[in-house]
Design an enzyme around this catalytic site. Structure first.
Site, mmCIF file in Angstrom:
data_model
loop_
_atom_site.group_PDB
_atom_site.id
_atom_site.type_symbol
_atom_site.label_atom_id
_atom_site.label_comp_id
_atom_site.label_asym_id
_atom_site.label_seq_id
_atom_site.Cartn_x
_atom_site.Cartn_y
_atom_site.Cartn_z
ATOM 1 N N LYS B 181 1.086 -0.978 -0.031
ATOM 2 C CA LYS B 181 0.265 -0.057 0.119
ATOM 3 C C LYS B 181 0.930 1.089 0.175
ATOM 4 O O LYS B 181 2.062 0.759 0.325
ATOM 5 C CB LYS B 181 -0.772 0.203 1.281
ATOM 6 C CG LYS B 181 -0.132 0.088 2.709
ATOM 7 C CD LYS B 181 -0.267 1.695 2.944
ATOM 8 C CE LYS B 181 -0.784 2.532 3.145
ATOM 9 N NZ LYS B 181 -0.073 3.926 3.275
ATOM 10 N N THR B 192 9.106 0.869 1.368
ATOM 11 C CA THR B 192 8.226 0.732 1.318
ATOM 12 C C THR B 192 7.089 1.181 2.299
ATOM 13 O O THR B 192 7.156 1.159 3.479
ATOM 14 C CB THR B 192 6.894 1.257 -0.626
ATOM 15 O OG1 THR B 192 6.222 1.911 -0.671
ATOM 16 C CG2 THR B 192 6.383 -0.867 -0.104
#
Lengths: 399, 399
Positions: B181, B192
């Site tokens: 996400k 990330t």
């Protein structure tokens, strides 16, 4: 657009059409058909020789105007600055270098001085040659300038700026007057896009250079609109001595007032900006660290967007400090963050606090104060909020 | 939103509801009332012990979830990942640390493993405590998960994402499945925002860690939506061995396919994004230099805005390379820039070229190829265009 305070210290700074002109300087501003029908060609010239200094972009792709300025400033003197706006003359190869030299020669003829006494500034689209035929034609018809109209020069150097930026102040018998332009591609590494300061103060060349570098560092080099560094950033100062000697510290303070005012004007007119963000980072290890952390905050697209919407999302300041992961000596436990007088971290905020924070974020100038707890140094930087208009302005710049 | 290619290599990668699940993993996804009524609590768990590795944010302000993950991964094993979205549990003090530990314990009870075998991921607003009463109440009613529904997990970890990101591929007898996400605050420094990869491949712990770091570097760490690094970035991999051994290089290629697909999905769903920008910098001094230059281009707000508007303003690539002023060995004379197959520098472009360039900039994925002429290394990074919607999304995130 926000109102900019006229004063950045106790001593008066004049802006807009109220600026004064130093003795012995003349100006010229006209349309030469560079792109459209707006003012795009300007000259600032002294009637007598000047000591001069410049600070330039650190870009790897410097334009011919910058390399020409560096060469013409080697002897620490200059008489005139000629500027073409709406075309940066960058990434234009050897043709671009020839065009810059010819432009300096044309301006030298117009003001009556040697070509190596002329400095050149350029700003606008990258990668397109100057329309030299039109420029030559314009100079053939040009009368020698005889009046000083700095507001017109400030207009003639604009690109996406919506208002001209100019400021003047007095120091002893002398006047310091500055003009600047820039509203996007602004994170100067050594200077802002274009900023010219002229004075009739008499000052030794080395002193002028030292003082100017220090002032540029605390003003133009502390401004960032969008993290994008121009290929053409140029800050120049010319001093012709017509008003007699001024001591170094007084001159430095006067230059600081003028450049400080110009920086606030530039930040307020950042592309799409509706307010100025001023970030002070204190108790840093050194000034460089203070500036890096403050710039990380003022450049964060998320913080800029939150300030735009007056969304009391102070956690984005924490995020932006946190991402300075190369900094040493900063531990979360020692950090404090305030918006104006309202501390937001490490306190827990209630609903009233968030409402007050949102109100603070509606100000024309939003002050963010950060304490790092890593040392004694402090630095302040300026930027602006990020609005949908920034994208609109830049999504179709060349078309 | 743009279409994302299903394949990043010859070997099939499945995305969306078509993803496969590795043997021996179960999932759970529900609403626990963290902020609104969307899915906000999820668990991925293996029925048997796993070797595990993680890569985390380099932020100075790491959240308690990240410090807990680091601690629980010290022995290289884990069984489950529990994630709360809509609240990052960052800058919440010792209370935040207690809450993260309690969440791990609650999840451990739900899946039947020791608490130190549970990893925690969090994402959402910074500076607000978890609603622990609601979370406790939710776990009291929770049945032990018994099915594997990765699409629901991908939904449950979303914040401002508009689509779930998931991908799977086969390697030998094993399956590699990943969910991720993130659409703003994305410039991972080591990982990330949240990315979980699970596999039933059997692989030694050290091999898994080495391979995962290398894949993360070439995928998640080469993505930037807005230069803002989250306090909670977490990439985790769990391998339970249920499908038998897979050789290191084959596993690395499979992880690369899954993470590569997730990165394209993340870029395409960047906040406000309408297209992906892929920048490759070649003939750099080393990979780090290639990546810095490519990131400077993909992060330039001016270039991102131009791509958004399909404005053929290629000079902004020159500007963004130029501002990498600390790089050595890059001289303008050796640099070449192309959009897709169209070289734009150092050639002089005519009107037809500019029209073609504008057409290229209308693609779903805009490829920019840069040759630096400084060495032999190459790197590719991904980002997205900057639209007015980015500002809209972020101007009122908390209100």
């Amino acid at each position: 657009l926000v109102a900019v305070p006229e004063d950045v210290s106790e001593t008066e700074v004049r802006t807009g059409d109220a600026v004064g002109a130093p003795l012995g300087f003349v100006t010229y501003a006209a349309n030469a058909g560079i792109k459209d029908e707006s003012l795009d060609l300007s000259i600032v010239a002294s009637e007598t020789p000047c000591v001069a200094a410049g600070v330039f972009t650190q870009s790897l792709f410097v334009g011919p105007s910058v390399t020409l300025c560096r060469r013409h400033l080697e002897d620490g003197s200059a008489r005139a600055i000629v500027t073409v706006s709406k075309n940066a003359n960058v990434a234009t190869g050897v043709e671009g270098e020839r065009d810059a030299a010819e432009l300096a020669a044309l301006a030298a003829g117009a003001v009556g001085c040697p070509a190596d006494e002329v400095l050149v500034g350029s700003t606008g689209v990258i990668g397109r040659p100057y329309p030299m035929e039109r420029i030559r034609g314009h100079f053939r018809a040009l009368q020698r300038p005889s009046t000083a109209d700095f507001p017109s020069v400030a207009r003639a150097i604009m690109t996406t700026d919506t208002v001209p930026k100019l400021a003047s102040t007095r120091v002893g018998q002398a006047t310091v007057t500055g003009v600047a332009k820039g509203s996007g591609m602004i994170e100067p590494n050594m200077a802002t896009l274009l900023a010219y300061v002229v004075t009739d103060a008499a000052v030794p060349r080395n002193e002028l250079e030292r003082v100017f570098r220090s002032v540029v560092d605390a003003t133009f080099n502390s401004l960032s609109i969008d993290t994008d560094t121009s290929t053409s950033d140029t800050a120049l100062v010319l001093a012709n001595g017509a008003a007699g000697p001024v001591a170094g510290p007084e001159l430095e303070a006067a230059l600081r007032r003028v450049c400080g005012s110009l920086v606030l004007q530039l930040a307020a007119d950042g592309e799409g900006a509706t307010k100025v963000i001023e970030v002070t980072a204190g108790s840093a290890k050194d000034i460089a660290q203070a500036k890096r952390v403050a710039k990380s905050v003022v450049n964060s697209p998320l913080l800029k967007s939150a300030v735009h919407g007056a969304d009391p999302n102070w956690g984005r300041v924490i995020m932006a400090i946190g991402k300075c992961s190369d900094e040493t000596g900063i531990v979360p436990e020692a950090v404090r963050v305030a918006f104006g007088d309202l501390e937001v971290y490490p306190r827990q905020l209630d609903g009233d606090d968030l409402a007050e924070l949102s109100e603070i974020m509606r100000s024309d100038i939003v002050h963010i104060d950060i304490t790092l707890g890593a040392g004694e140094a402090t630095a302040t930087v300026w930027g602006c909020d990020l609005s949908a208009d920034y994208v609109r302005i830049n999504a179709d710049y060349t078309t």
